[in-house]
Scaffold this motif. Structure first.
Motif, PDB file in Angstrom:
ATOM      1  N   THR A 269       0.812  -1.212   0.000  1.00 16.66           N
ATOM      2  CA  THR A 269       0.000   0.000   0.000  1.00 16.66           C
ATOM      3  C   THR A 269       0.845   1.262   0.000  1.00 16.66           C
ATOM      4  N   GLU A 270       2.145   1.164   0.320  1.00 10.96           N
ATOM      5  CA  GLU A 270       3.000   2.343   0.292  1.00 10.96           C
ATOM      6  C   GLU A 270       3.124   2.905  -1.120  1.00 10.96           C
ATOM      7  N   GLU A 271       3.006   2.056  -2.115  1.00  6.91           N
ATOM      8  CA  GLU A 271       3.215   2.496  -3.490  1.00  6.91           C
ATOM      9  C   GLU A 271       1.921   2.926  -4.168  1.00  6.91           C
ATOM     10  N   LEU A 272       0.801   2.833  -3.494  1.00  2.06           N
ATOM     11  CA  LEU A 272      -0.479   3.214  -4.072  1.00  2.06           C
ATOM     12  C   LEU A 272      -1.006   4.460  -3.398  1.00  2.06           C
ATOM     13  N   ALA A 273      -1.626   5.320  -4.175  1.00  2.00           N
ATOM     14  CA  ALA A 273      -2.307   6.473  -3.588  1.00  2.00           C
ATOM     15  C   ALA A 273      -3.563   5.977  -2.894  1.00  2.00           C
ATOM     16  N   GLN A 274      -4.016   6.703  -1.852  1.00  4.31           N
ATOM     17  CA  GLN A 274      -5.212   6.284  -1.113  1.00  4.31           C
ATOM     18  C   GLN A 274      -6.411   6.119  -2.040  1.00  4.31           C
ATOM     19  N   ASP A 275      -6.536   6.934  -3.080  1.00  2.88           N
ATOM     20  CA  ASP A 275      -7.700   6.826  -3.959  1.00  2.88           C
ATOM     21  C   ASP A 275      -7.625   5.615  -4.885  1.00  2.88           C
ATOM     22  N   GLN A 276      -6.489   4.911  -4.904  1.00  2.00           N
ATOM     23  CA  GLN A 276      -6.357   3.701  -5.713  1.00  2.00           C
ATOM     24  C   GLN A 276      -6.654   2.432  -4.917  1.00  2.00           C
ATOM     25  N   LEU A 277      -6.746   2.571  -3.603  1.00  4.43           N
ATOM     26  CA  LEU A 277      -6.960   1.407  -2.750  1.00  4.43           C
ATOM     27  C   LEU A 277      -8.433   1.025  -2.698  1.00  4.43           C
ATOM     28  N   PRO A 278      -8.727  -0.266  -2.588  1.00  5.89           N
ATOM     29  CA  PRO A 278     -10.111  -0.666  -2.323  1.00  5.89           C
ATOM     30  C   PRO A 278     -10.557  -0.080  -0.989  1.00  5.89           C
ATOM     31  N   ASP A 279     -11.845   0.195  -0.844  1.00  7.08           N
ATOM     32  CA  ASP A 279     -12.366   0.830   0.374  1.00  7.08           C
ATOM     33  C   ASP A 279     -11.938   0.113   1.646  1.00  7.08           C
ATOM     34  N   GLU A 280     -11.898  -1.217   1.638  1.00  7.33           N
ATOM     35  CA  GLU A 280     -11.586  -1.943   2.866  1.00  7.33           C
ATOM     36  C   GLU A 280     -10.121  -1.797   3.286  1.00  7.33           C
ATOM     37  N   LEU A 281      -9.263  -1.238   2.417  1.00  8.70           N
ATOM     38  CA  LEU A 281      -7.861  -1.062   2.777  1.00  8.70           C
ATOM     39  C   LEU A 281      -7.521   0.366   3.198  1.00  8.70           C
ATOM     40  N   HIS A 282      -8.446   1.304   3.046  1.00  5.25           N
ATOM     41  CA  HIS A 282      -8.184   2.671   3.490  1.00  5.25           C
ATOM     42  C   HIS A 282      -7.992   2.677   4.994  1.00  5.25           C
ATOM     43  N   GLN A 283      -7.007   3.397   5.460  1.00 11.85           N
ATOM     44  CA  GLN A 283      -6.800   3.498   6.897  1.00 11.85           C
ATOM     45  C   GLN A 283      -6.629   4.952   7.284  1.00 11.85           C
ATOM     46  N   THR A 284      -7.000   5.253   8.509  1.00 11.88           N
ATOM     47  CA  THR A 284      -6.869   6.592   9.055  1.00 11.88           C
ATOM     48  C   THR A 284      -6.197   6.479  10.413  1.00 11.88           C
TER      49      THR A 284
END
Length: 97
Positions: A17-32
């Motif tokens: 996930t370090e190499e992907l922008a947050q908007d490219q991640l599936p919803d279940e992988l977004h973290q805050t």
């Protein structure tokens, strides 16, 4: 010889996930990341879960509310004991399947 985790992840096909922008991640992988006291780490995931880790040497109040799903220490409740971690299901997420 030790390898960087990114290199090992590529070798075994782990999503980095370090190499992907947050908007490219599936919803279940977004973290805050949540604001916490010193010695504590906490984050929520897009799929309605929160993880809290107490790295300090004293009990601390969890910054999240919800249903406790799993804890690394049987004493986890409103406060996390020293060196403990726990996962919560956030309010409003229990009806999703």
């Amino acid at each position: 010889m030790l390898r960087r985790s990114r290199d090992v992840g590529r070798q075994v096909g782990v999503l980095n996930t370090e190499e992907l922008a947050q908007d490219q991640l599936p919803d279940e992988l977004h973290q805050t990341w949540l604001t916490t006291v010193p010695g504590m780490l906490a984050f929520t995931r897009g799929d309605g879960f929160a993880c809290v880790v107490n790295c300090s040497d004293r009990p601390v109040v969890s910054p999240v509310d919800g249903e406790l799903l799993h804890a690394g220490d049987p004493e986890v409740g409103e406060k996390l004991p020293p060196n403990a971690a726990a996962w919560w299901l956030l309010p409003g997420e229990s009806s999703k399947s």
